[in-house]
Design a protein around this motif. Structure first.
Motif, short mmCIF file in Angstrom:
data_model
loop_
_atom_site.label_atom_id
_atom_site.label_comp_id
_atom_site.label_asym_id
_atom_site.label_seq_id
_atom_site.Cartn_x
_atom_site.Cartn_y
_atom_site.Cartn_z
N THR A 1 37.23 28.15 -44.66
CA THR A 1 36.37 28.45 -43.76
C THR A 1 36.56 29.75 -42.92
O THR A 1 37.51 30.43 -43.33
CB THR A 1 36.92 27.42 -42.49
OG1 THR A 1 38.31 27.66 -42.15
CG2 THR A 1 36.85 25.96 -42.90
N ARG A 2 35.62 30.31 -42.36
CA ARG A 2 35.38 31.57 -41.74
C ARG A 2 36.97 31.80 -40.98
O ARG A 2 37.55 32.89 -41.03
CB ARG A 2 34.34 31.57 -40.43
CG ARG A 2 34.28 33.20 -39.90
CD ARG A 2 33.25 33.83 -40.55
NE ARG A 2 33.34 35.37 -40.07
CZ ARG A 2 32.43 36.03 -39.72
NH1 ARG A 2 31.25 35.63 -39.87
NH2 ARG A 2 32.47 37.50 -39.21
N TYR A 3 37.24 30.61 -40.14
CA TYR A 3 38.59 30.79 -39.41
C TYR A 3 39.73 31.17 -40.43
O TYR A 3 40.33 32.07 -40.08
CB TYR A 3 38.78 29.39 -38.77
CG TYR A 3 40.05 29.33 -38.14
CD1 TYR A 3 41.32 28.65 -38.71
CD2 TYR A 3 40.52 29.88 -36.97
CE1 TYR A 3 42.78 28.67 -38.45
CE2 TYR A 3 41.81 29.95 -36.48
CZ TYR A 3 42.78 29.25 -37.09
OH TYR A 3 44.10 29.26 -36.52
N GLU B 1 39.52 34.74 -41.68
CA GLU B 1 40.04 35.65 -40.46
C GLU B 1 41.48 35.57 -40.31
O GLU B 1 42.17 36.61 -40.10
CB GLU B 1 39.27 35.40 -39.34
CG GLU B 1 37.92 35.54 -38.89
CD GLU B 1 37.45 36.99 -39.16
OE1 GLU B 1 38.14 37.76 -38.99
OE2 GLU B 1 36.27 37.32 -39.27
N LEU C 1 39.33 38.71 -32.44
CA LEU C 1 38.01 37.95 -32.43
C LEU C 1 37.11 38.07 -31.26
O LEU C 1 35.94 38.63 -31.41
CB LEU C 1 37.90 36.73 -32.84
CG LEU C 1 38.61 36.27 -34.46
CD1 LEU C 1 38.72 34.80 -34.54
CD2 LEU C 1 37.64 36.81 -35.41
N SER D 1 33.19 37.41 -31.55
CA SER D 1 33.16 36.23 -32.22
C SER D 1 34.11 35.32 -31.23
O SER D 1 34.78 35.60 -30.26
CB SER D 1 33.88 36.39 -33.48
OG SER D 1 32.96 36.90 -34.50
N TYR E 1 36.94 33.01 -31.21
CA TYR E 1 37.90 32.02 -31.78
C TYR E 1 37.74 30.43 -31.64
O TYR E 1 37.91 29.78 -32.67
CB TYR E 1 39.19 32.57 -30.99
CG TYR E 1 40.67 31.60 -31.54
CD1 TYR E 1 40.89 30.78 -31.01
CD2 TYR E 1 41.22 32.37 -32.64
CE1 TYR E 1 42.24 30.14 -31.35
CE2 TYR E 1 42.33 31.57 -32.95
CZ TYR E 1 42.79 30.35 -32.41
OH TYR E 1 44.00 29.97 -32.81
N LEU F 1 35.29 29.29 -34.12
CA LEU F 1 35.42 29.32 -35.40
C LEU F 1 36.50 28.07 -35.81
O LEU F 1 36.33 27.37 -36.87
CB LEU F 1 36.09 30.74 -36.01
CG LEU F 1 34.94 31.80 -35.93
CD1 LEU F 1 35.94 33.09 -36.49
CD2 LEU F 1 34.00 31.52 -36.67
N ARG G 1 34.79 24.82 -36.10
CA ARG G 1 34.04 24.36 -37.29
C ARG G 1 35.20 24.27 -38.38
O ARG G 1 34.97 23.44 -39.29
CB ARG G 1 33.31 25.60 -37.70
CG ARG G 1 32.13 26.47 -37.01
CD ARG G 1 31.09 25.69 -36.21
NE ARG G 1 30.51 24.31 -36.93
CZ ARG G 1 30.14 23.51 -36.26
NH1 ARG G 1 30.16 23.70 -34.86
NH2 ARG G 1 29.74 22.18 -36.82
N HIS G 2 36.08 24.97 -38.26
CA HIS G 2 37.35 24.78 -39.32
C HIS G 2 37.64 23.34 -39.24
O HIS G 2 37.93 22.80 -40.05
CB HIS G 2 38.47 25.63 -38.80
CG HIS G 2 39.70 25.50 -39.57
ND1 HIS G 2 39.93 26.00 -41.08
CD2 HIS G 2 41.15 24.80 -39.27
CE1 HIS G 2 41.09 25.51 -41.42
NE2 HIS G 2 41.76 24.80 -40.45
N ARG H 1 26.06 23.55 -39.59
CA ARG H 1 25.99 24.83 -39.93
C ARG H 1 25.56 25.28 -41.31
O ARG H 1 25.00 26.48 -41.83
CB ARG H 1 27.42 25.64 -39.82
CG ARG H 1 27.94 25.78 -38.28
CD ARG H 1 27.22 26.98 -37.78
NE ARG H 1 28.08 27.09 -36.43
CZ ARG H 1 27.51 26.49 -35.32
NH1 ARG H 1 26.50 25.60 -35.47
NH2 ARG H 1 28.11 26.51 -34.00
#
Lengths: 438, 438
Positions: B52-54, B57, B75, B80, B82, B85, B88-89, B161
Motif C-alpha cells: 500500500t502507499r502507506y 512511505e 506527509l 498528503s 497520513y 493513507l 486505505r491501508h 481507489r
C-alpha cells in the motif's frame, strides 16, 4: 486560428535598432533607399552548432580508443550505416561552413560554438545568435537567451532529415547570403515568440537560483543533497528535516512546452542505490490542476503538456492530432447514429482531418497557454472535465511518486508529491526571432 | 467488437480438473447435483498482497529511523494525508483478512505472500493464486505464472481507489465466501487470457534466460556488463567486441501490453557516470516496423504499444480513446465541410464517443495482437501508414538511442539501435483466469 500580424512590432524594431548595439543600416551595403528601413545587420554573431549522430557515436566510444574502422564495424553490427551517418555529418558541416563564410564576407565577426560550449558568456558577447542544426539546437540556443532584445535565427543544416519548423525556410540553408541581404534590407519581420515561466513551491524542489553555466552541476548536487537530507540531518542533528520552499521563479523559459509527468525510472531509485537498475516502471501521473484560478481537479493521465503558440506545432500537436483512420471512424459512427446519408468519401475525410489538426495550432506571439492532458484516465475512480484548452495561468500540484517537469525536452526539475507549479507567461520573456518570407 | 464466448473451454476445464492437482467436486460442501459440474475447489492457495502507499512511505524512511509521528509530519508537509493513507491501508488489510478467513473456513491451506516475496517457488507450491490488490498486483502475479493450467484469481482490495478490471466484480471483495461458493458449484467460466511472447535478436540485448527469482539482479549485472563490454574487452584482449545475438525467446509473457520507446533518462548516462544527473531528455522513438511480415516502415513517434485483448482496456485504451470534446469537434467540422444539416446535440456526441471508444476493446481470449502508434510524427520527413490495427505478428527494429521494451509496465529490456524484436502469441502462453457473473 488566423495568424496575428506582427506589424505592430515594426516601430519597436526601429527604436530597438537605434537604441542598442545593433548597427544602423549601412546604405553602402544594401540597395539605396531614401527612407531608412528597419534593416538589421549584426556585428558579432555566434553560430551554435549541433552535435551530429556521427559525432555522438564517435564520442561514445572515444574513451575506449576506438578507431574509425572499429566504429564502422560497430555501427554495421547494429544495422546502422557508418557511411550514412558520415554523409549527414558532412552535409551539416558543409552547411555550417557556408553560413560562416557568408557572414564573414559581410565583415561580420563570427564565433563558432559547439553545443557543449554554448553558455551565457557567448550570449553576452554576441549581438545575434544563429542556431545551426535542427529544432533541438534552436531550443538549446533559446534556453540561454533571457533578453527579449537579442535576436536568434535558426538555420536548418540538414533539411532532408530535420523538420526545422523553428528555422528559416529550407531554401536559405544553401543560399544564406540571400537571407542576410533580406535582413539588411528590412525585408523581414520580427516575431516575438512568447515563452512560459515557472514558479515552484512546496517540498521536493530546488528553488535556489543558480548560474546557468553551472546549472547542471548545481542541480545535481542539490538533488542528491535533497534526497538524503532526511538521513543526513537525522545523523547530524537527531532531527528530521524536509524543507518547505516558498514560490520561486525558476531560471528557465520554455519556448515550446512544459511537460509534467512521472519519470520512467521511478521507484527503483528509492529501493536501491544501484544507478543502472533497469526495472523501469510506467506509472500513470497523478496530480491536481487548476485552470485560471478555477477549482482544483484531481487527474490521472500519462502527463500534462502545456505549450506556447510555438510549441503548438511540436509535441502538443502530436498529442492532439487525429489520424485519418480515426476521423473516418468517428464520421462513420456519426453517420450511422444520426441515420443521415452523409457521403463519406476520401476527400471529405481528408478535409475534415486537415481542418481539425489545423485548429490545434496557434500563433507564436499569442500570449495564451494551451494545455493538453495526455491519455487521460477516465474510469470508475477518476474523471477529467476538459482534455485540453487555453489558459492564462495554470497551477499544478504533484501527487506523483517521482515525477519531473521537463522544459523543452531538455531540462528537468523534480516535481514530487507536495510540489506546486504555477505556469504563466510574461511579455518580458519573449524571444526575438526572424520571419523571412519564402 | 462482440465478445466471443468461451464455452468451448468448458470441456477442457473438466479434463483439466480431473487430470491435475485440483480436487474434484465434493458433493458434501456444495448443493447436491446428480451430474458432476466443472466445479473448482483448490487445496493450497497463495494470496499475494500489494504494497500500500502507506507501507511504501514507511519503507522509504525506515532506514532513517523515522517514527510514526515524524512520518505523519513529513506527509503533511507534502500535502498528503497520513490519515488518508492509513485508512486505505487498513481497508486493504481488512479485505485481505476477509479473504484469508474465508479460505481457511473451507479447509483450504493458505499462504499469504507479500509482493516482494512472491516467486516461482510460491507458484509451484500453490494450486491457485489469488492476487489481493489492484490490477498492478494481478500483473505481478501473472508475470511469474507460465503454466496455462494454474488458475489466477484477482480480488480488488480497494474498490474505491482501484479500477480493478482484471479483478472479480467489486461486490465479491467483502463477500468472498459467495465467490468461493460459486466456484465450488461451477457457476463460473474459465477465461484463458492470451498473452504476448517476445523474441529478441541483434546487438544491445541480453538474451540469456535467467531464473525469474533472480531476474532483477541478473538483468542489472548483464546490462552493466553490456555497457562496458567494449571497454573491458579492449583492456583485456586489445580487441573490440560487441556480441550479436541470435533470436532468443525472452522469459516473460505479457498479459496487458509491450511498450517500446525511448527511456527518458537517455543520453545522460553515456555522457557521465553520475547516476542522478537530472537532465532528462524526451526523445521521440525512432524504429522500423513490419506488420504480419509486410514491408518495413520507418516511424517516429512517442512509442509503440502492442496489446492483448486484456490490455485493450488498459494503456492501449487510453492512447486511442477520444474525449467528447474531440468527437464534437470532428462532427462539427464534418457537418460544415459536408454542408449537411446534422443535428449535433449532446446525446449524439455522447453516443458516438461511446461507440468509438467501445470499438477499441476486444476479447481477452482473442489470439490477435493490437498495435497502436503513440503520437505518430508525420511531417516532411516521416510518415505513417496506419496508426493502429490488428496483427498476428509484429517485427520491430530499434533505431533508438537508448530505448527499452516495457512488459506490463513492470519489467524492461534494453532495446537499442540494431535490436530486433519479434512479437507474437502462442496458445501455450495463456493465463487461466475466472469469470464470475456479477
Amino acid at each position: 486560428m488566423a495568424r496575428r500580424s506582427v506589424l505592430c512590432h515594426g516601430s519597436r524594431a526601429i527604436s530597438l535598432l537605434y537604441g542598442n548595439t545593433l548597427r544602423p543600416l549601412h546604405a553602402s551595403l544594401c540597395s539605396a533607399s531614401p527612407q531608412p528601413k528597419a534593416g538589421f545587420k549584426p556585428e558579432k554573431v555566434a553560430v551554435v552548432t549541433k552535435t551530429t549522430r556521427y559525432e555522438f557515436e564517435q564520442q561514445r566510444y572515444r574513451y575506449a580508443g576506438v578507431s574509425e574502422e572499429d566504429l564502422k564495424q560497430l555501427l554495421a553490427m547494429k544495422g546502422s550505416s557508418y557511411n550514412g551517418l558520415l554523409e549527414r555529418h558532412n552535409i551539416h558541416t558543409s552547411n555550417v561552413e557556408h553560413i560562416v563564410k557568408s557572414l564573414k564576407r559581410e565583415g561580420i565577426t563570427v564565433q563558432v560554438v559547439k553545443r557543449g560550449e554554448y553558455n551565457e558568456d557567448v550570449v553576452r558577447w554576441a549581438d545575434t545568435i544563429i542556431s545551426a542544426g535542427g529544432d533541438g539546437t534552436m531550443l538549446l540556443v533559446a534556453s540561454k537567451v533571457f533578453s527579449k532584445d537579442k535576436p536568434v535565427v535558426g538555420v536548418n543544416t540538414d533539411p532532408e532529415r530535420s523538420e526545422g519548423h523553428l528555422c528559416l525556410p529550407v531554401r536559405y540553408t544553401r543560399a544564406f547570403p540571400e537571407a542576410l541581404e533580406k535582413l539588411c534590407r528590412g525585408e523581414f519581420r520580427w516575431l516575438w515568440r512568447q515563452r512560459i515561466r515557472l514558479h515552484l513551491e512546496g517540498t521536493g524542489i530546488n528553488p535556489n537560483p543558480v548560474d546557468l553555466h553551472e546549472q547542471q552541476l548545481s542541480l545535481e548536487q542539490h538533488n542528491q543533497a535533497h534526497r538524503f537530507t532526511s538521513m543526513d540531518n537525522l545523523n547530524r542533528t537527531g532531527t528530521l528535516h524536509e524543507t518547505f520552499y516558498k514560490p520561486s521563479l525558476l531560471p528557465v523559459r520554455s519556448l515550446n512546452e512544459i511537460f509534467i509527468g512521472e519519470s520512467l525510472s521511478s521507484r527503483v531509485k528509492l529501493k536501491s542505490f544501484k544507478p543502472h537498475v533497469n526495472l523501469l516502471l510506467h506509472r500513470a501521473s497523478y496530480y491536481e490542476i487548476s485552470v485560471d484560478d478555477g477549482p482544483w481537479e484531481k487527474q490521472k493521465s500519462s502527463g500534462l503538456n502545456i505549450c506556447t503558440g510555438t510549441g503548438s506545432k511540436a509535441w502538443s500537436y502530436n498529442i492532439n492530432k487525429l489520424a485519418e483512420q480515426a476521423v473516418e471512424e468517428v464520421l462513420k459512427i456519426g453517420k450511422s447514429q444520426s441515420g443521415l446519408d452523409i457521403p463519406l468519401n476520401q476527400e471529405l475525410i481528408e478535409k475534415v482531418t486537415e481542418e481539425y489538426n489545423k485548429s490545434l495550432v496557434f500563433s507564436p506571439d499569442d500570449s495564451r497557454l494551451f494545455y493538453s492532458v495526455r491519455e487521460p484516465i477516465v474510469n470508475r475512480v477518476f474523471s477529467s472535465s476538459r482534455q485540453r484548452g487555453f489558459a492564462t495561468k495554470l497551477c499544478v500540484r504533484s501527487r506523483c511518486w517521482d515525477a519531473c517537469m521537463v522544459v523543452d525536452g531538455g531540462t528537468s526539475f523534480e516535481f514530487n508529491d507536495g510540489a506546486i507549479a504555477t505556469i504563466s507567461m510574461s511579455e518580458e520573456d519573449q524571444l526575438r526571432t526572424v520571419v523571412l518570407e519564402n
